[in-house]
Design an enzyme around this catalytic site. Structure first.
Site, mmCIF file in Angstrom:
data_model
loop_
_atom_site.group_PDB
_atom_site.id
_atom_site.type_symbol
_atom_site.label_atom_id
_atom_site.label_comp_id
_atom_site.label_asym_id
_atom_site.label_seq_id
_atom_site.Cartn_x
_atom_site.Cartn_y
_atom_site.Cartn_z
ATOM 1 N N SER A 228 13.300 12.717 8.855
ATOM 2 C CA SER A 228 11.906 12.932 8.451
ATOM 3 C C SER A 228 11.714 14.156 7.567
ATOM 4 C CB SER A 228 11.016 13.073 9.685
ATOM 5 O OG SER A 228 11.278 14.307 10.339
ATOM 6 N N ASP B 184 9.477 5.475 15.010
ATOM 7 C CA ASP B 184 9.291 6.898 14.748
ATOM 8 C C ASP B 184 9.693 7.665 16.008
ATOM 9 O OD1 ASP B 184 8.500 9.421 14.015
ATOM 10 O OD2 ASP B 184 6.361 8.997 13.949
ATOM 11 N N GLU C 11 0.830 -1.211 0.000
ATOM 12 C CA GLU C 11 0.000 0.000 0.000
ATOM 13 C C GLU C 11 0.862 1.259 0.000
ATOM 14 O OE1 GLU C 11 -3.225 2.664 2.535
ATOM 15 O OE2 GLU C 11 -2.357 0.884 3.470
ATOM 16 N N ASP D 277 10.146 11.474 17.443
ATOM 17 C CA ASP D 277 9.738 12.846 17.144
ATOM 18 C C ASP D 277 10.232 13.780 18.242
ATOM 19 O OD1 ASP D 277 8.156 15.275 16.821
ATOM 20 O OD2 ASP D 277 6.907 14.114 15.451
#
Length: 419
Positions: free
Chosen positions: A162, A111, A46, A113
């Site tokens: 990112s 991830d 996907e 952040d």
């Protein structure tokens, strides 16, 4: 337009050029196809596109590299996300019997952040970053990369900036891609140490004895803590920050002081009691990686794609060279405006001749050869090279897997003939 300035209003004009002449489609397909070892692996993947005005298009899938190129050059997405490999082609999910469309595999992803560190950084907040707090991302990569390789035995880790305020990790080993939700959760929990929300003051609590993984992580933190916490963030420089540090040991001020006194006394006597780890807890709370565990747990969770453009900063989401990790500067990462401007600069004849001579014997079509020449003329080139080197390592695993399967097939055929 100057190379130093990026204007978000120009993004619609820059994206068509980027996808037509600079996006590394060949390496991108090579990565997500994984050597064609597993049938329909790329076709069942996907992709999600975020278009202008935040139009979100999920369940995109493509049969070939050419089909992916054509659609991306047609839609010019502001952001690209990569999802799971499904049981059926994602673009046909509405035609599949209810309940049979399932996410089967995906890279194990992480991830990190910078906004999750707002309670321990004073230089910036929210989406802002600077060289001082970027040290936190460097520490995170060092700690997690070592653990994933040495504690879990993974080999193929792709670390990616990112484009704005964080980093992503794609663990691409076949074993990692096949992990169940439960196994992904177990890995994520193993790596999670800082726990609790805004209302939790003491987010790191160590027990006795200290786990070897935490010991290894502390060794990394200790290398950076003095410069980062004591100097760059000045955590002991004023009453507010000092109170914040002391609050991590005890709520009651008298108990805080008593604990510090006891610890100092024991240090002098050389018999620090087991469990007296509050200075280590403070270092870890200020510097240990803060994971978005939900991103890692879900097989069907989407994550921003490498080489996607960040619409706010214009910076490209690029791979990070771990050999140069401590020198990585997010502010040196090229913007889409810079690399498009670099295309218009005069070519250096000698370099182009070398590129052309290498490509004469290749089977690539004219457009692909031109794209390679184009990105090699820009600041994007060294980041595509990092991806190429990573893919060479992954390819060795593909060859090993194909040889293994070939050997198993010969063994089965031999057994059948004997019978």
């Amino acid at each position: 337009m100057t190379s130093a300035d990026y204007d978000p209003a120009c993004l619609p004009d820059l994206l068509p050029l980027y996808y037509r002449r600079l996006f590394p489609f060949s390496q991108y397909y090579r990565w997500l196809n994984y050597g064609g070892v597993q049938k329909n692996y790329f076709q069942h993947r996907e992709f999600s596109f975020t278009l202008k005005d935040d139009i979100y298009v999920r369940y995109q899938s493509f049969s070939t590299q050419g089909e992916l190129e054509k659609e991306m050059q047609k839609m010019n997405p502001y952001k690209i996300d990569i999802g799971a490999v499904y049981s059926h082609r994602p673009n046909q999910h509405n035609t599949v019997k209810s309940g049979t469309f399932q996410a089967l595999e995906k890279e194990l992803v992480f991830d990190i952040d910078m906004t999750d560190y707002d309670d321990v950084r004073s230089c910036c907040s929210a989406a802002d970053i600077c060289h001082k707090c970027w040290t936190l991302m460097t520490i995170a990569i060092h700690i997690l990369d070592r653990a994933l390789r040495e504690d879990f035995g993974f080999h193929h880790l792709l670390w990616v900036y990112s484009g704005r305020r964080g980093v992503h990790c794609w663990v691409c080993d076949e074993a990692a891609r096949k992990l169940s939700v439960a196994a992904r959760s177990a890995v994520a929990e193993y790596l999670s140490l800082v726990k609790g929300g805004d209302e939790t003051v003491r987010k790191v609590v160590l027990s006795d004895p200290i786990h070897p993984f935490i010991g290894e992580s502390l060794a990394v933190v200790k290398r950076y803590f003095p410069q980062y916490a004591l100097h760059s963030q000045d955590v002991l420089g004023n009453k507010v920050s000092v109170d914040k540090v002391l609050a991590l040991s005890e709520k009651n001020p008298e108990k805080r002081w008593s604990r510090l006194e006891t610890h100092a006394f024991n240090k002098q006597k050389g018999n620090v009691k087991k469990g007296q780890y509050f200075e280590k807890e403070i270092m870890l709370q200020y510097c240990y990686p803060r994971l978005d565990v939900n991103v890692s747990k879900g097989v069907n969770h989407l994550l921003k794609s490498p080489f996607s453009v960040h619409p706010k900063t214009g910076r490209i989401s690029v791979p990070i060279d771990l050999k140069q990790l401590d020198k990585f500067d997010p502010f040196d990462v090229p913007t889409i405006s810079l690399i498009c401007e670099e295309l218009d600069r005069p070519r250096v004849g000698e370099e182009d001749e070398q590129v052309d001579s290498k490509e004469k014997g290749s089977d690539m079509d004219t457009m692909e050869r031109r794209r390679i020449r184009d990105y090699k003329r820009t600041s994007l080139a060294k980041y595509v090279k990092i991806l190429d080197q990573f893919l060479d390592g992954v390819a060795q695993s593909h060859k090993g897997e194909l040889l293994k399967r070939s050997g198993e097939l010969k063994t089965r055929m031999g057994s059948a003939l004997v019978e």
